[in-house]
Write an enzyme that holds these catalytic residues in place. Structure first.
Site, short mmCIF file in Angstrom:
data_model
loop_
_atom_site.label_atom_id
_atom_site.label_comp_id
_atom_site.label_asym_id
_atom_site.label_seq_id
_atom_site.Cartn_x
_atom_site.Cartn_y
_atom_site.Cartn_z
N LYS A 1 -1.60 8.02 5.69
CA LYS A 1 -1.88 7.57 4.32
C LYS A 1 -2.93 6.47 4.39
O LYS A 1 -2.89 5.65 5.31
CB LYS A 1 -0.60 7.03 3.66
CG LYS A 1 -0.86 6.42 2.27
CD LYS A 1 0.41 5.99 1.57
CE LYS A 1 0.92 4.63 1.98
NZ LYS A 1 -0.03 3.52 1.77
N GLU B 1 0.82 3.41 -7.20
CA GLU B 1 1.62 2.17 -7.14
C GLU B 1 1.31 1.25 -8.31
O GLU B 1 0.14 0.96 -8.61
CB GLU B 1 1.34 1.45 -5.81
CG GLU B 1 2.12 0.14 -5.68
CD GLU B 1 2.29 -0.36 -4.26
OE1 GLU B 1 1.89 0.33 -3.31
OE2 GLU B 1 2.85 -1.46 -4.11
#
Ligand code: KIV
Length: 263
Positions: free
Chosen positions: A111, A180
């Site tokens: 990631k 996020e």
């Protein structure tokens, strides 16, 4: 065994993806026992394990050490290695080599944080068979640019940039995107407009999956608890109580007792 294609199918099948961070073998095994199918060895370990105030000082060596602990223990789960600050930002070549090191440590995917500027890294990794998760919104490695851990995408302009970043990551070959700390409505739009899954953390209920930091979920780390965290246990309080009782019992001569002694 959960694979990247399995994870991607979940979006089509409308079955939620559940991801939790893991940093060591003990918790990797526990997560599997609980049926968690994907683990992120997050650079959040800089905060929750190393005690730093942000993730910026985490190194590749730190990440590979913890990745090996997790991949050595996990048997069924998809393990995603989180690329630390400056392991992919400076060049495509850096990004490619460092991503490869995660796979050599047993991770199945990596990631990285960032929008359109990261598309060439993602494309290069994808071309050589390294699955990449994107990460948009409040990306902690950019904390200094944001001036703190602040919700992103509240203005129409920033929201539009995030949507277009998400599309750029998808076009580059990202297999999924972590969203996020952003308004739930924005994450919903992104989830609807992408064909790859979104995995939310502080991004509302409409994402294709959710991820939480393990120590937050367990109530083990309570120095900074964002609004989006739900502690499903209170292990810090339990640990404190256990440690105090142990100290007290040794002081009072109650431990060890007959049953903890050899004869
Ligand atoms: O480092 C991490 O744990 C993460 C999650 C919060 C998504 O990036």
């Amino acid at each position: 065994m959960m694979t990247v294609p399995d994870l991607q199918r979940r979006k089509r099948d409308k079955k939620k993806l559940i991801v939790v961070t893991a940093y060591d073998a003990l918790f990797a095994r526990l997560l599997e026992q609980a049926g968690i199918e994907a683990m992120l060895v997050g650079d959040s370990l800089g905060v929750v394990v190393q005690g730093k105030s942000n993730t910026l000082s985490v190194t590749m060596e730190d990440m590979l050490y913890h990745t090996k602990l997790v991949t050595g223990a996990a048997q069924q789960s998809l393990v995603i290695g989180d690329m630390p600050f400056m392991s992919y930002q400076a060049s495509k070549e850096d990004a490619l080599r460092n991503a490869g090191r995660f796979l050599q440590a047993g991770a199945h995917a990596v990631k990285l944080e960032g929008g359109r500027a990261m598309a060439d890294r993602i494309q290069a990794m994808t071309e050589v068979g390294i699955p990449v998760f994107g990460h948009l919104g409040m990306t902690p490695q950019s904390v200094n640019q944001y001036g703190g851990y602040k919700v992103q995408g509240k203005s129409a302009e920033r929201a539009q940039t995030l949507v277009s970043d998400a599309k750029a990551l998808e076009e580059a070959g990202a297999v999924a995107i972590v969203l996020e700390a952003m308004p739930a409505s924005l994450a919903k739009t992104m989830t609807e407009q992408l064909t790859i899954p979104t995995i939310g953390i502080g991004a509302g209920p409409h994402c294709d999956g959710q991820v939480l930091v393990l120590y937050d979920l367990l109530g083990l780390f309570d120095e900074f608890v964002p609004k989006f965290v739900k502690p499903y246990a209170h292990l810090r309080a339990d640990a404190l109580q256990a440690l105090r009782r142990y100290k007290e019992e040794v002081e009072q001569g109650k431990f060890p007792s007959e049953s903890e002694s050899y004869h």
